[in-house]
Each structure stands twice: as C-alpha cells, then as structure tokens.
Design a protein around this motif. Structure first.
Motif: not given
Length: 315
Positions: A30-34, A76-82, A84-91
């Motif tokens: 999911v991280f790679v895809l997004f 719009c995508i910068t407000v949400t996706v980065p 989310m990616l940070g949370r996936l990376l840091s758990h």
C-alpha cells in the motif's frame, strides 16, 4: 466541554486513524502504491502547469482555469497522502486533535474551490460556444481572476464554518477513526454530544456548494449542446464535444464521489465504502485529471513534448 467528560477525564486529545489496511504484510504494498500515485499525480499536474506556461496557444481562459485546477489537485492529494505514508512508515497511527482539524480544514478548502472552479470552466465553455462575439469581453483577465478569487472566498467560508462547528463537539472516547484521513462523517460518529446542527450544516452548505454549481453546469451544457448541434461542420461539432466532454468527465467523477460521501450520513460505523470514496476524492480524481485533459488534446500534447524534450534538444 461536557461536564461528564471533564469529570471522567476522558476528553480526547488525539485520534487513531486505522488507515486502509491493518495487516502488516499489506502495509508495504500500500505504501509503494500510494507513493507512486502521489508522485504520478504531482508530476502530471506540474507538467500540465509547465505546458500552459510555455505554450502561447494555451494562454486562454480555459487553460487558465485548468492550471488552477492542477494546483488544487496537487493540494488535495498533498493534504492527505503524505501524512498517511508517514504513518505507514512510522507505524504510528495517532493524530493530534489540532492536526486532525487542520487537515480537515485544508481538505474542505481545496475541495470547495474545486466545486466553484469547475462551474467557472462550464461558464467559460458556454461563453466560448454560445456567445463567441462577446467572449473576449465577458471572459477578460479581470473576470477570470474575479471568478477564482470568489471561488477561494466561498470555499474558505465553508471550510471555516465546518471546522469551527466541529470544535463545539465533545469527544470523550472512543477515538478510533476508520479512515485514512480526518473527515466530517467519520468524526461525527465519534462525538459524545449531539451532531444534529453539524449535520444540518453539512447538508445545507453541501447543497449550496454542490447543488447550485451542478444546476449551473447542467444549464450551461444544455445551451452548449443546443449550440453545438447547430454547427454544420462535423469536425467543428467533434472538436466542441471533445472539449466539453473532458470537462464533463471530471465533473461527474468529482461530484459523484462527493455527493456519495457527504449526503448519506446516519450510519453508526464507517464502512470500507467510505475509504474507497476517499481514495477517489483524494488520489484517483487528481491523478486522472491531467490524463483526461491531455490524452487527446494536440495542443497540450505538443506543449508537454516541448517541456519534456524540446528544451533538452535546444540545449
């Protein structure tokens, strides 16, 4: 503050965003895809902006609005996706209360501008096809900037009202949000105080933000369709329908997912459908817009080729 919540000391100071997947094995894909989707969206919209800047043929009102739409898509995508990616990376799935409200405000601000900007683009097509003799006067540079400024002002008012109204709600647990970003329907479900006023505001302002623009867009395209059908040249009709078709595709995607997301409150728990709609709103729509507008447009394609290849050849 609810006295009972204050007594029990259970006031929520942060929310837990459950995200798209809870299985650890799926988090890496999911991280790679997004991440790929984010880079593709930002790159695509920046390319559209660069093409509009370097190609004199694209210095028209339609592409002025399209350039603004590209800026909104990046936002719009910068407000949400980065995040989310940070949370996936840091758990770490916890989001402070203030950060959650900030994300919600900026998302509704940018999405609100989108609503009015798409309406301005429909008005531009109406003037270009139905009122060509007065087009340059009615769609002057000052009018273009006024339409953009009014769009930002109306969206700012809408976002502020929802954010301020949300601060009046009490959150005393649970604090788990079954989504990958902070949004109104999911937060309403966690409130331990009445959300009736907030839901009325969402429906009322939602009708103004979507209902009025949709009516104006439909009205514009009824006139446009009638005018295009009167064109004798087959090529002329095809060109007019293609230009309008790109815009209508974006309108259907944007308003369709938006209405589905915000006009069906009342469920106790957020479903996976909400996440799917959220992906459309924040990722797929911004990613598709550059493709929709440039896929069969020779002027945009030529300008993009000049941006990607032409400058290098000149050097």
């Amino acid at each position: 503050m609810d006295p009972e919540a204050e007594t029990n000391g259970t006031a929520v100071t942060e929310f837990i965003l459950l995200g798209l997947v809870e299985t650890e094995k799926l988090q890496s894909p999911v991280f790679v895809l997004f991440l790929f989707a984010y880079l593709l969206t930002v790159g695509g919209n920046l390319s559209i902006l660069a093409a509009i800047l370097v190609e004199p043929k694209l210095h028209t009102p339609m592409y002025f609005f399209l350039g603004n739409l590209s800026v909104l898509d990046i936002g719009c995508i910068t407000v949400t996706v980065p995040s989310m990616l940070g949370r996936l990376l840091s758990h770490k799935r916890a989001v402070p209360y203030g950060a959650c409200l900030t994300q919600l405000f900026f998302f509704h601000q940018l999405a609100g501008v989108d609503c009015f900007l798409l309406t301005a683009m429909a008005y531009d097509r109406f003037l270009a096809i139905c009122r060509p003799l007065t087009y340059s006067v009615r769609m002057s540079h000052s009018v273009q900037w006024i339409l953009v400024a009014v769009s930002w002002a109306c969206a700012l008012t809408n976002a502020l009202i929802h954010t301020i109204a949300l601060t009046t709600l009490n959150f005393c647990g649970p604090n788990e949000v079954n989504h990958f970003y902070c949004d109104l329907p999911q937060l309403f479900q966690l409130s331990c105080s009445s959300t009736q006023l907030n839901e009325l505001l969402l429906f009322g302002l939602g009708f103004l933000m979507t209902g009025a623009p949709v009516v104006l867009i439909i009205t514009s395209y009824i006139h446009v369709t009638a005018a295009v059908l009167r064109i004798r040249s087959v090529e002329g009709r095809k060109k007019a329908f293609f230009t309008c078709g790109s815009h209508l595709t974006v309108v259907c995607l944007f308003y369709g997912t938006g209405i589905f997301n915000y006009m069906r409150l009342g469920t106790e728990e957020a479903s996976d459908k909400d996440k799917g709609v959220g992906i459309f709103n924040t990722v797929i729509n911004p990613m598709l817009n550059p493709l929709i507008y440039s896929l069969r447009n020779p002027d945009v394609q030529g300008a993009l080729w000049q941006v990607l290849v032409g400058r290098r050849l000149l050097n």
